[in-house]
Scaffold this active site. Structure first.
Site, PDB file in Angstrom:
ATOM      1  N   GLU A 228      -2.905 -10.770   3.520  1.00 41.79           N
ATOM      2  CA  GLU A 228      -3.770 -10.010   2.609  1.00 41.79           C
ATOM      3  C   GLU A 228      -5.214 -10.481   2.601  1.00 41.79           C
ATOM      4  O   GLU A 228      -5.494 -11.673   2.412  1.00 41.79           O
ATOM      5  CB  GLU A 228      -3.212 -10.071   1.182  1.00 41.79           C
ATOM      6  CG  GLU A 228      -4.020  -9.244   0.194  1.00 41.79           C
ATOM      7  CD  GLU A 228      -3.325  -9.057  -1.142  1.00 41.79           C
ATOM      8  OE1 GLU A 228      -3.970  -8.532  -2.074  1.00 41.79           O
ATOM      9  OE2 GLU A 228      -2.142  -9.433  -1.268  1.00 41.79           O
ATOM     10  N   LYS A 244       0.556  -4.396  -2.526  1.00 43.08           N
ATOM     11  CA  LYS A 244       1.433  -4.271  -3.690  1.00 43.08           C
ATOM     12  C   LYS A 244       2.559  -3.322  -3.316  1.00 43.08           C
ATOM     13  O   LYS A 244       2.321  -2.183  -2.929  1.00 43.08           O
ATOM     14  CB  LYS A 244       0.660  -3.719  -4.895  1.00 43.08           C
ATOM     15  CG  LYS A 244       1.078  -4.334  -6.189  1.00 43.08           C
ATOM     16  CD  LYS A 244       0.448  -5.707  -6.335  1.00 43.08           C
ATOM     17  CE  LYS A 244       1.060  -6.447  -7.512  1.00 43.08           C
ATOM     18  NZ  LYS A 244       1.531  -7.754  -7.097  1.00 43.08           N
TER      19      LYS A 244
END
Length: 417
Positions: A228, A244
């Site tokens: 990420e 997410k």
């Protein structure tokens, strides 16, 4: 001779980066020897010489964002205006860039949130900046003979029941209107013997580890397998890629992730939070979402990722960039400060090296990964962290299982399996 200055700044003579590590072990041995500081340029790999180091703990006081920017400028790396296009940079001493690490606790401190949970690995600094130059003839230290590696059983910082109860507490807070979403993170530690650096370096080779790499100091080391992007700045463009939503990397898992209203709602909340974070430091009207809820793979998991982009405001410096983006929204929740207050109250220990920032900075360029899928070593223990975002639709048992699924590849890799 090492010179220690105010705020824990250490200015060192030329030391090859591979010579530093926990308990004096060399970091350049083993099959993962090519793993380097996350996001370091290819031209710097294998040719780096440490020129100066800043290490700071919360107990030292002061503003870590300002300290980092001032320290970098004092060592030839001015990051006072990131809106300008990046240019190739080497000063007369051969300084090329710096490794940068900021803990989740330091990020919470920047956000004005409480940070009272005890840290499970207190020897880890909360801020580390390591300035590197190029050595004309890179050293190739032989290191010590590889020691036998043993990793003990993992001890969790909370039980599955306590984790599930914390999920229930977050759902109650959502029902009261205190938060919309809160990310809960658990910690585990395991004793080890031998050199931890080969094990930590193996994390960087895991599939999907966009920010795979290691950073070491005296008596500590961090190994990262993060996919990420917390914040990237190139040619005046700001990019964040929040992740997410998680499912097993099977055809059925991919279909389930794409079809889940709960996962999509959780994801969109964080995308909106990241849009707001970037808007604080962007030129008016330039914040856009390039990709929304794109499914990508990390190890044996599918994860949903979006890309949020903006043009940096004129004169945006590193300190203001960090204050706007740390800690990352995908590991805090919305609203961010309210979520951080709840995190501090519910999680039994601090987040240590996880959920912070780790990567590379240079004039006109910042590339920091969010330290999910991350482990750390102190003198006796390896530490891991994992969690997930909690919304009104969260099922406590499913959230506990998701955290376990995220940490399983990390623990297996550290054990050498």
């Amino acid at each position: 001779m090492r010179k220690v200055e105010p705020y824990g700044v250490e200015t060192l003579p030329q030391v090859h980066a591979a010579e530093r590590g926990p308990a004096g072990y060399a970091a350049d041995r083993g099959p993962a020897a090519s793993i380097d500081v996350p996001a370091a340029p290819a031209a710097c790999r294998g040719a780096r010489t440490e020129r100066a180091r800043l290490q700071w703990h919360l107990r030292d006081g002061g503003d870590p964002a300002a300290l980092a920017e001032e320290f970098l400028a004092a060592h030839g790396l001015a990051l006072h205006d990131l809106s300008r296009p990046a240019t190739a940079h080497h000063d007369g001493a051969g300084v090329c860039g710096a490794a940068f690490y900021l803990s989740a606790a330091a990020g919470a401190h920047l956000a004005g949130a409480p940070t009272t949970a005890p840290e499970p690995a207190p020897t880890l600094p909360d801020l580390t900046v390591v300035v590197y130059g190029h050595h004309p003839t890179p050293a190739n230290p032989a290191g010590r003979p590889a020691s036998a590696w043993w990793l003990g059983e993992w001890t969790e910082s909370w039980t599955r029941r306590q984790h599930a109860d914390a999920v229930t507490s977050v759902r109650a807070a959502i029902g009261r209107g205190d938060v919309y979403q809160t990310n809960l993170v658990g910690h585990a530690a395991a004793r080890y013997t031998g050199d931890p650096l080969p094990a930590l370096s193996r994390l960087g080779a895991l599939p999907g580890a966009r920010y795979g790499g290691v950073l070491t100091g005296d008596g500590w080391a961090i190994g990262c397998a993060s996919p990420e992007t917390l914040i990237e700045v190139t040619d005046g463009q700001l990019i964040t890629r929040p992740i997410k939503g998680t499912r097993p990397a099977t055809a059925a898992g991919r279909f389930e992730l794409l079809a889940s209203a709960k996962e999509r709602a959780e994801h969109v909340m964080i995308v909106d939070l990241e849009r707001n974070d970037l808007a604080r430091i962007a030129r008016t009207g330039t914040v856009t979402v390039d990709d929304l809820f794109t499914v990508r793979r990390w190890c044996d998991l599918w994860q949903a990722e979006s890309t949020v982009r903006a043009a940096a405001a004129d004169g945006l410096g590193l300190a203001d960039l960090l204050r706007a983006t740390c800690p990352g929204g995908s590991v805090t929740g919305a609203p961010k400060r309210a979520a951080l207050t709840q995190i501090n109250a519910l999680e039994p220990v601090g987040r240590g090296a996880s959920m912070g920032a780790l990567g590379w900075v240079a004039p006109g360029r910042v590339d920091l990964g969010l330290t999910i899928r991350t482990a750390a070593a102190d003198g006796q223990y390896l530490h891991t962290w994992a969690g997930g975002g909690i919304t009104w639709d969260s099922d406590p048992a499913a959230e506990v299982a998701e955290a376990a699924a995220k940490t399983a590849p990390i623990r297996a890799t550290l054990a050498g399996r």
